[in-house]
Motif scaffolding. Structure first.
Motif, PDB file in Angstrom:
ATOM      1  N   CYS A  54       0.824  -1.208   0.000  1.00  0.00           N
ATOM      2  CA  CYS A  54       0.000   0.000   0.000  1.00  0.00           C
ATOM      3  C   CYS A  54       0.851   1.248   0.000  1.00  0.00           C
ATOM      4  CB  CYS A  54      -0.935  -0.018   1.213  1.00  0.00           C
ATOM      5  SG  CYS A  54      -2.236  -1.265   1.131  1.00  0.00           S
ATOM      6  N   THR A 170     -11.249   1.403   2.350  1.00  0.00           N
ATOM      7  CA  THR A 170     -10.288   2.509   2.426  1.00  0.00           C
ATOM      8  C   THR A 170     -10.768   3.728   1.653  1.00  0.00           C
ATOM      9  OG1 THR A 170      -9.020   1.759   0.491  1.00  0.00           O
ATOM     10  CG2 THR A 170      -8.370   0.872   2.643  1.00  0.00           C
ATOM     11  N   LYS A 181     -14.978   4.383   8.015  1.00  0.00           N
ATOM     12  CA  LYS A 181     -13.920   3.435   8.368  1.00  0.00           C
ATOM     13  C   LYS A 181     -13.857   3.201   9.870  1.00  0.00           C
ATOM     14  CE  LYS A 181     -11.175   5.974   5.859  1.00  0.00           C
ATOM     15  NZ  LYS A 181      -9.991   6.546   5.160  1.00  0.00           N
ATOM     16  N   SER A 193      -8.578  -1.280   6.955  1.00  0.00           N
ATOM     17  CA  SER A 193      -9.033   0.087   6.746  1.00  0.00           C
ATOM     18  C   SER A 193      -7.876   1.044   6.958  1.00  0.00           C
ATOM     19  CB  SER A 193     -10.183   0.436   7.699  1.00  0.00           C
ATOM     20  OG  SER A 193      -9.759   0.349   9.046  1.00  0.00           O
ATOM     21  N   THR A 194      -8.135   2.319   6.710  1.00  0.00           N
ATOM     22  CA  THR A 194      -7.151   3.363   6.985  1.00  0.00           C
ATOM     23  C   THR A 194      -7.744   4.352   7.977  1.00  0.00           C
ATOM     24  OG1 THR A 194      -7.921   4.534   4.995  1.00  0.00           O
ATOM     25  CG2 THR A 194      -5.900   3.236   4.803  1.00  0.00           C
ATOM     26  N   GLY A 199      -6.657   7.419   1.965  1.00  0.00           N
ATOM     27  CA  GLY A 199      -6.915   6.060   1.498  1.00  0.00           C
ATOM     28  C   GLY A 199      -7.050   6.077   0.000  1.00  0.00           C
TER      29      GLY A 199
END
Length: 221
Positions: A54, A170, A181, A193-194, A199
């Motif tokens: 990511c 995200t 989230k 998730s962020t 995201g």
């Protein structure tokens, strides 16, 4: 890096593969980026590998610190894909970006469903699509990279008893992204998730694709 879920075998000696790199140049670029990411992020768990990918996807190692893993989501994705569970996305960019090799799961996009619901209720097309796909959500892999409204809808359905195998959520932005989230992380289902407003599609796609890569490695061993 903090470890939100259980530790697994060290991955630092794994031979690097990238199923999406179709030429030697693409592979070398991917391998060089991942080597740097391993040094910067750490390389002890599958969650570290998702953090690496990511971070590379957005060109910022700060992303690694924003990722949240709840209820051991990486094994949950792998189990679901092994069983051929469908992957359901919020937008076509996410659908197109997901690696097609290494699994047999069909990939659906919510935008292809529920147009009548969207018009009738005046809600977003992605939210309406997930409502239309309600009967397919159980056991599925949900991947939402763009639409907070879709993630809120999925969270509502989970609270109503629908059980996806895992949700990668995200969405990015200043309207309901952080809130959706945060709600996801309160639910008793595996999730990635962020934290906060950051995201986006690249993060969601990178997370699912790294899980697919791990599945391919496990299948080959």
């Amino acid at each position: 890096m903090s470890k939100e879920s259980s530790r697994h075998a060290d991955t630092s000696t794994n031979t690097y593969i990238d199923p999406g790199a179709s030429t030697p140049e693409a592979y070398e670029i991917s391998k060089t980026s991942r080597t740097l990411a391993r040094k910067m992020v750490g390389n002890e768990t599958p969650e570290d590998r998702v953090r690496q990918r990511c971070s590379v996807a957005v060109g910022d190692f700060a992303m690694a610190e924003l990722l949240r893993f709840h209820a051991d989501p990486v094994p949950a994705v792998i189990r679901a894909l092994k069983s051929g569970a469908p992957i359901i996305t919020d937008i076509r960019m996410v659908q197109v970006g997901i690696q097609k090799k290494g699994h047999k799961s069909e990939i659906f996009c919510a935008l292809d469903f529920g147009s009548g619901i969207a018009q009738e209720r005046g809600i977003t097309r992605s939210s309406a699509g997930f409502l239309a796909l309600r009967d397919r959500l159980a056991g599925s892999v949900v991947v939402i990279g763009n639409a907070p409204s879709a993630l809120l809808t999925v969270c509502d359905m989970v609270q109503d008893g629908i059980r996806p195998a895992v949700v990668i959520g995200t969405p990015v932005g200043f309207v309901n992204a952080a809130e959706s989230k945060a709600l996801l992380r309160t639910l008793d289902i595996p999730s990635v998730s962020t934290e906060g407003t950051r995201g986006g599609t690249p993060v969601a796609v990178a997370a699912i694709n790294e899980c697919i890569t791990i599945l391919i490695e496990e299948s080959a061993s």
